[in-house]
Design a protein around this motif. Structure first.
Motif, short mmCIF file in Angstrom:
data_model
loop_
_atom_site.label_atom_id
_atom_site.label_comp_id
_atom_site.label_asym_id
_atom_site.label_seq_id
_atom_site.Cartn_x
_atom_site.Cartn_y
_atom_site.Cartn_z
N UNK A 145 -1.87 3.55 9.98
CA UNK A 145 -3.25 3.05 10.03
C UNK A 145 -3.47 1.80 9.20
N UNK A 146 -2.70 1.61 8.12
CA UNK A 146 -2.98 0.47 7.24
C UNK A 146 -2.11 -0.75 7.52
N UNK A 147 -1.00 -0.60 8.21
CA UNK A 147 -0.21 -1.73 8.63
C UNK A 147 0.58 -2.44 7.56
N UNK A 148 0.71 -1.85 6.38
CA UNK A 148 1.49 -2.49 5.32
C UNK A 148 2.91 -1.94 5.29
N UNK A 149 3.72 -2.48 4.39
CA UNK A 149 5.15 -2.22 4.45
C UNK A 149 5.56 -0.85 3.92
N UNK A 150 4.83 -0.33 2.94
CA UNK A 150 5.29 0.89 2.29
C UNK A 150 4.14 1.80 1.91
N UNK A 151 4.38 3.09 2.04
CA UNK A 151 3.45 4.11 1.59
C UNK A 151 4.23 5.12 0.76
N UNK A 152 3.69 5.49 -0.37
CA UNK A 152 4.27 6.59 -1.15
C UNK A 152 3.22 7.66 -1.36
N UNK A 153 3.67 8.86 -1.63
CA UNK A 153 2.76 9.96 -1.89
C UNK A 153 2.47 10.01 -3.38
N UNK A 154 1.21 9.88 -3.73
CA UNK A 154 0.79 9.85 -5.13
C UNK A 154 0.30 11.24 -5.54
N UNK A 155 0.86 11.75 -6.64
CA UNK A 155 0.47 13.05 -7.15
C UNK A 155 0.06 12.93 -8.61
N UNK A 156 -0.79 13.82 -9.06
CA UNK A 156 -1.28 13.81 -10.45
C UNK A 156 -0.52 14.85 -11.25
N UNK A 157 0.29 14.38 -12.18
CA UNK A 157 1.08 15.29 -13.01
C UNK A 157 1.66 14.50 -14.17
N UNK A 158 1.99 15.19 -15.27
CA UNK A 158 2.63 14.55 -16.41
C UNK A 158 4.14 14.71 -16.26
N UNK A 159 4.81 13.62 -15.91
CA UNK A 159 6.25 13.64 -15.71
C UNK A 159 6.81 12.27 -16.09
N UNK A 160 8.12 12.15 -16.04
CA UNK A 160 8.78 10.89 -16.37
C UNK A 160 9.09 10.12 -15.10
N UNK A 161 8.04 9.59 -14.48
CA UNK A 161 8.20 8.85 -13.24
C UNK A 161 7.34 7.59 -13.31
N UNK A 162 7.36 6.81 -12.24
CA UNK A 162 6.60 5.58 -12.21
C UNK A 162 5.10 5.82 -12.17
N UNK A 163 4.36 5.03 -12.94
CA UNK A 163 2.90 5.16 -13.00
C UNK A 163 2.26 4.19 -12.02
#
Length: 260
Positions: A145-163
């Protein structure tokens, strides 16, 4: 749409198990977590997989080579030249390509190495150590629907990952590595990518979550699909036990195929 799964890392934070097998092959509920991830995608109709192998890749290849046999009733007749008869089987409607992407290759490099198996098609990408009840069909629709290059799934949690810094229109304005003081919304994997993404990856030393993702965000090409349901990464033995307990209690949110 093909599904690329990153399954080549060392799994050092769960080394009690990963010294015997790559982390995606560590079992929960009697099956590798990699199998659980594939069953998630299969539930939504995505049946073609490209697995990025590396560390102890022979374990993954052997498991798939024996999968049909392990899930069938078999008679071995030693009186007739060791004849083997397969009586019934539980087959998956899967096409699985296992690719040697190198022992020390970074995440971006692994993605780059499977380009010949993707071609010029939109594809999905996720990590081989996390499960979720994300609606993958809706994720794919959102990406289209948005036509851009990349989509990631965003989740709310405290972890050592990208913000992620997410704007009101779901566009990710910045992507950065997490610091100890951060909480908030993180990259949960379950991505959808256009084939032009390969141009953002230089080679084996490229960490996909660094410059490629940062550049996509800077260019307004990275979108977030917000998921407020279940998501769990198996980083430690404690994480594994939590997943095992959910399965044992028949309360595993990602196992939608069980009641299908």
């Amino acid at each position: 749409m093909k599904v690329v799964i990153l399954a080549g890392g060392f799994g050092t934070r769960i080394s009690e198990e990963s010294h015997l097998a790559p982390k995606p092959m560590i079992e929960i509920g009697g099956k590798p977590i990699l199998w659980h991830i594939m069953k998630e995608y299969s539930y939504y109709g995505f049946q073609e997989f490209v697995i990025c192998c590396g560390y102890k890749q022979h374990v993954i290849k052997q498991w798939f080579a024996d999968y049909y046999l392990y899930n069938s009733d078999v008679t071995f007749d030693f009186t007739q030249d060791n004849k083997m008869t397969v009586h019934s089987n539980v087959a998956e409607p899967w096409k699985v390509t296992l690719v040697d992407t190198g022992l020390n290759t970074m995440t971006g490099g692994r993605i780059k190495r499977v380009q010949p198996y993707i071609g010029e098609e939109t594809f999905m990408l996720t990590y081989g150590d996390g499960v979720s009840d994300v609606d993958i069909a809706k994720l794919a629709e959102f990406h289209k629907s948005h036509g851009r290059m990349a989509t990631l799934t965003a989740v709310s949690i405290r972890q050592q990952f990208g913000i992620l810094d997410i704007e009101s229109d779901h566009k990710i304005s910045s992507f950065r590595e997490k610091s100890h003081s951060d909480g908030g919304v993180i990259n949960g994997g379950y991505m959808v990518l256009e084939p032009d993404i390969f141009e953002y990856i230089d080679g084996d030393d490229t960490v996909f979550e660094k410059r490629p993702m940062e550049k996509l965000a800077e260019e307004g090409q990275l979108m977030a699909y917000r998921h407020r349901g279940f998501w769990k990464c198996m980083d430690t033995q404690r994480d594994r036990k939590q997943l095992e307990d959910l399965i044992a209690g028949k309360n595993a949110p990602w196992m939608k195929w069980v009641d299908a």
